[in-house]
Design a protein around this motif. Structure first.
Motif, PDB file in Angstrom:
ATOM      1  N   CYS A 148       4.285   9.089 -13.719  1.00 59.40           N
ATOM      2  CA  CYS A 148       2.975   9.426 -14.269  1.00 59.40           C
ATOM      3  C   CYS A 148       1.926   8.634 -13.500  1.00 59.40           C
ATOM      4  N   HIS A 149       0.809   9.287 -13.138  1.00 59.47           N
ATOM      5  CA  HIS A 149      -0.233   8.567 -12.408  1.00 59.47           C
ATOM      6  C   HIS A 149      -1.261   7.930 -13.337  1.00 59.47           C
ATOM      7  N   ASN A 150      -0.993   7.919 -14.638  1.00 55.42           N
ATOM      8  CA  ASN A 150      -1.692   6.972 -15.504  1.00 55.42           C
ATOM      9  C   ASN A 150      -1.020   5.629 -15.209  1.00 55.42           C
ATOM     10  N   LEU A 196       1.767  14.105 -13.252  1.00 54.70           N
ATOM     11  CA  LEU A 196       3.080  13.789 -12.684  1.00 54.70           C
ATOM     12  C   LEU A 196       2.979  13.796 -11.162  1.00 54.70           C
ATOM     13  N   HIS A 197       3.351  12.680 -10.555  1.00 52.04           N
ATOM     14  CA  HIS A 197       3.216  12.524  -9.095  1.00 52.04           C
ATOM     15  C   HIS A 197       4.570  12.297  -8.464  1.00 52.04           C
ATOM     16  N   MET A 198       4.814  12.972  -7.332  1.00 56.32           N
ATOM     17  CA  MET A 198       6.046  12.779  -6.574  1.00 56.32           C
ATOM     18  C   MET A 198       5.706  12.216  -5.198  1.00 56.32           C
ATOM     19  N   ILE A 248       0.853  -1.193   0.000  1.00 55.62           N
ATOM     20  CA  ILE A 248       0.000   0.000   0.000  1.00 55.62           C
ATOM     21  C   ILE A 248       0.887   1.240   0.000  1.00 55.62           C
ATOM     22  N   HIS A 249       0.555   2.151  -0.922  1.00 54.32           N
ATOM     23  CA  HIS A 249       1.191   3.470  -0.994  1.00 54.32           C
ATOM     24  C   HIS A 249       0.197   4.507  -0.481  1.00 54.32           C
ATOM     25  N   TRP A 250       0.653   5.397   0.393  1.00 54.60           N
ATOM     26  CA  TRP A 250      -0.192   6.405   1.032  1.00 54.60           C
ATOM     27  C   TRP A 250       0.018   7.696   0.256  1.00 54.60           C
ATOM     28  N   PHE A 279      -5.210   6.016  -0.731  1.00 57.53           N
ATOM     29  CA  PHE A 279      -4.171   4.990  -0.738  1.00 57.53           C
ATOM     30  C   PHE A 279      -4.536   3.890  -1.726  1.00 57.53           C
ATOM     31  N   HIS A 280      -3.479   3.203  -2.196  1.00 59.13           N
ATOM     32  CA  HIS A 280      -3.655   2.194  -3.239  1.00 59.13           C
ATOM     33  C   HIS A 280      -2.399   1.339  -3.290  1.00 59.13           C
ATOM     34  N   PRO A 281      -2.439   0.177  -3.930  1.00 62.38           N
ATOM     35  CA  PRO A 281      -1.232  -0.639  -4.054  1.00 62.38           C
ATOM     36  C   PRO A 281      -0.218   0.034  -4.977  1.00 62.38           C
ATOM     37  N   HIS A 282       1.048  -0.356  -4.840  1.00 66.72           N
ATOM     38  CA  HIS A 282       2.073   0.104  -5.779  1.00 66.72           C
ATOM     39  C   HIS A 282       2.668  -1.086  -6.509  1.00 66.72           C
ATOM     40  N   VAL A 283       1.788  -2.005  -6.882  1.00 63.42           N
ATOM     41  CA  VAL A 283       2.205  -3.224  -7.571  1.00 63.42           C
ATOM     42  C   VAL A 283       1.373  -3.356  -8.840  1.00 63.42           C
TER      43      VAL A 283
HETATM   44 CU1  C2O Z   1      -0.623   7.274  -6.150  1.00 61.52          CU
HETATM   45 CU2  C2O Z   1       3.294   6.249  -6.814  1.00 61.52          CU
HETATM   46  O1  C2O Z   1       1.317   6.718  -6.552  1.00 61.52           O
END
Ligand code: C2O
Ligand code: CU
Length: 494
Positions: A476-478, A434-436, A106-108, A148-152
């Motif tokens: 990229c959050h696509n 673009l997400h950091m 899980i990524h927060w 939050f969501h998985p990062h897989v």
């Molecule tokens: Cu919402 Cu690396 O992501």
């Protein structure tokens, strides 16, 4: 010119070849993260810090989307998953119980988190294997609307997402009630899984529509001419059968019941994988108050765009009646929309296809908001500057940053304490959010964002204070772009 060939030509013209991007012949960057990590201890609460403890069970389930019933993967038996709510300064101890038939994490999203709890497999942790548990431990330092969501892989495009709201103990409020509105594009369990969609995109060179059509804008995208009426070019690659607001299709919308005259705060989260939405509340103006958790100079709008991973908080003073909250996908040929209702009296509800007049008026581009004084970074010249180019093509379906897909590109580096300027250049004909991770950057206006939607060919300088050491992701959050390589590391070095 056809939009696919336009992109391909553009890449050729800029000297970024598909071969340079392709790195390896395997389809996707496995695991949305790939390198080994060293052991970094998880955070522990300070004496007196309030601790919140929760377990999220990730598991296969069957969900009723308000008509369509789908087999999918979710946190429990709902979509979105359970809201997590805490107060700024709290310590969260959140366990994922992986009952999926696949690795997960899980990524927060948006939280200025302690690095080992960031949820990136192969970078900040080992993947959480089927049948095992992992406990994330972190302080939530900043108030705001997160999720939050998985990062897989492309697990985000299943039902594995939920809102995370951090309250501000000092906030004056100024509203009577609140509604968390989560938007999504839906395909899982309709004959294809998101993994099938990714395979189609990679294997067929960009077309992920069941009938083989294009998910994008056809010839209409262009470079945002028409007075900015079509700013995002080719906005998406995937044709989705449904769009959801709080887990429901428009035929069975989620409803907020309130009283006329009440001021409602909507916390709007775009949890979609491949869809930019235009959002409006029929018959109402909205006052935008926050972007990605940070206060802005309040701005009255009839409609605004929201990219994948972005969040906007708006306040609406309710009239008397039944009003649609519509999120219309940008640039999707399939049609359809996401719908919710606000009911303040016993009127007749608008139908699933209602199109509020506000959608046809001016639409706010969120990155043009101005920051509230409290959201600004202190004035300071950058200590270092780096370049970040976004590249890619649909045929073949390859996306990258700085000349190569993730795993083959060189991480950006920064020293703790520096202010880093990142000159971002979108060298494609698509919009990319673009997400950091781990930080909130400032646009030239001072606006704070952790996810910013870049128009085709847009250049943007973003400043970030390196105040959170670790190995982070910028992507990229696509989710199909990210998983196909549109991701890069940001590493702290000494
Ligand atoms: Cu919402 Cu690396 O992501
Ligand atoms: Cu992208």
């Amino acid at each position: 010119m056809h939009h696919l060939s336009r992109r391909a030509i553009l890449m050729g013209g800029l000297g970024v070849s598909a071969a340079a991007l392709s790195g390896c012949s395997s389809t996707a960057v496995s695991g949305f993260g790939s390198k080994a990590h060293g052991p970094v201890p998880l955070a522990t609460p300070s004496p007196g810090q309030r601790v919140m403890v929760k377990t999220l069970v990730a598991k296969p389930t069957t969900l009723d989307l308000g008509g369509p019933t789908v087999a999918t993967w979710a946190y429990g038996d709902t979509v979105p998953g359970p809201l997590i709510r805490a107060t700024a300064g709290d310590f969260l101890r959140l366990t994922v119980d992986n009952q999926l038939p696949a690795d997960t994490t899980i990524h927060w999203h948006g939280i200025r988190i302690h690095n080992p709890s960031d949820g990136v497999p192969g970078v900040t942790q080992d993947p959480v294997a089927p049948g095992s548990l992992f406990t994330y431990q972190f302080t939530v330092p900043d108030p705001g609307t997160y999720f939050f969501h998985p990062h897989v892989g492309v697990q985000l495009d299943r039902a594995l997402y939920a809102p995370l709201v951090i309250d501000d103990p000092r906030e004056p409020g100024g509203y009577d009630a609140e509604w968390v509105v989560v938007l999504d594009d839906w395909v899982d369990g309709t004959g294809r899984t998101p993994d099938d969609v990714l395979k189609q995109l990679v294997g067929m060179g960009g077309s992920a529509s069941p009938k083989g059509g294009m998910g994008g804008m056809g010839g209409m995208g262009g470079m945002g001419g028409m007075g900015g009426a079509q700013p995002w070019g080719d906005a998406g690659d995937v044709t989705y059968p449904y769009f959801l607001l709080n887990g429901k299709v428009p035929a069975a919308p989620d409803v907020l019941t309130a009283k006329p005259g009440q001021r409602i705060r909507l916390r709007i989260i775009n949890a979609a994988s491949d869809t930019v939405f235009t959002v409006a509340v029929g018959g109402h103006q909205m006052t935008v108050t926050h972007s990605d958790g940070y206060a802005v100079v309040p701005q009255e709008v009839g409609a605004f765009y929201i990219g994948m991973g972005e969040r906007y908080d708006v306040v609406v003073t309710l009239k008397d009646g039944v009003f649609p909250v519509v999120a219309k996908p940008f640039g999707k040929s399939s049609g359809g929309q996401a719908l919710g209702l606000i009911r303040t009296s016993s009127g007749t509800a608008p139908g699933p296809d209602v199109s509020p007049a506000e959608l046809a008026g001016p639409v706010l581009i969120g990155s043009r908001l101005q920051p509230a004084a409290s959201s600004r970074l202190p004035a300071r010249a950058p200590d270092a500057t780096v370049q970040l180019t976004l590249e890619g093509s649909m045929q073949p379906y390859l996306w990258g940053m700085n000349g190569a897909p993730f795993g083959k590109n060189t991480p950006l580096t920064v020293k703790a304490g520096q202010r880093l300027r990142i000159n971002v250049m979108n060298m494609t004909m698509m919009a990319h959010p673009l997400h950091m991770h781990g930080h909130t950057f400032a646009l030239p206006s001072g606006l704070r964002k952790d996810t910013v939607l870049l128009a085709p060919m847009e250049q943007l300088a973003i400043d970030v204070d390196a105040d959170n050491a670790g190995d982070w992701m910028i992507h990229c959050h696509n989710i199909y772009h990210a998983e196909s390589g549109m991701m890069i590391g940001l590493h702290y070095v000494s």
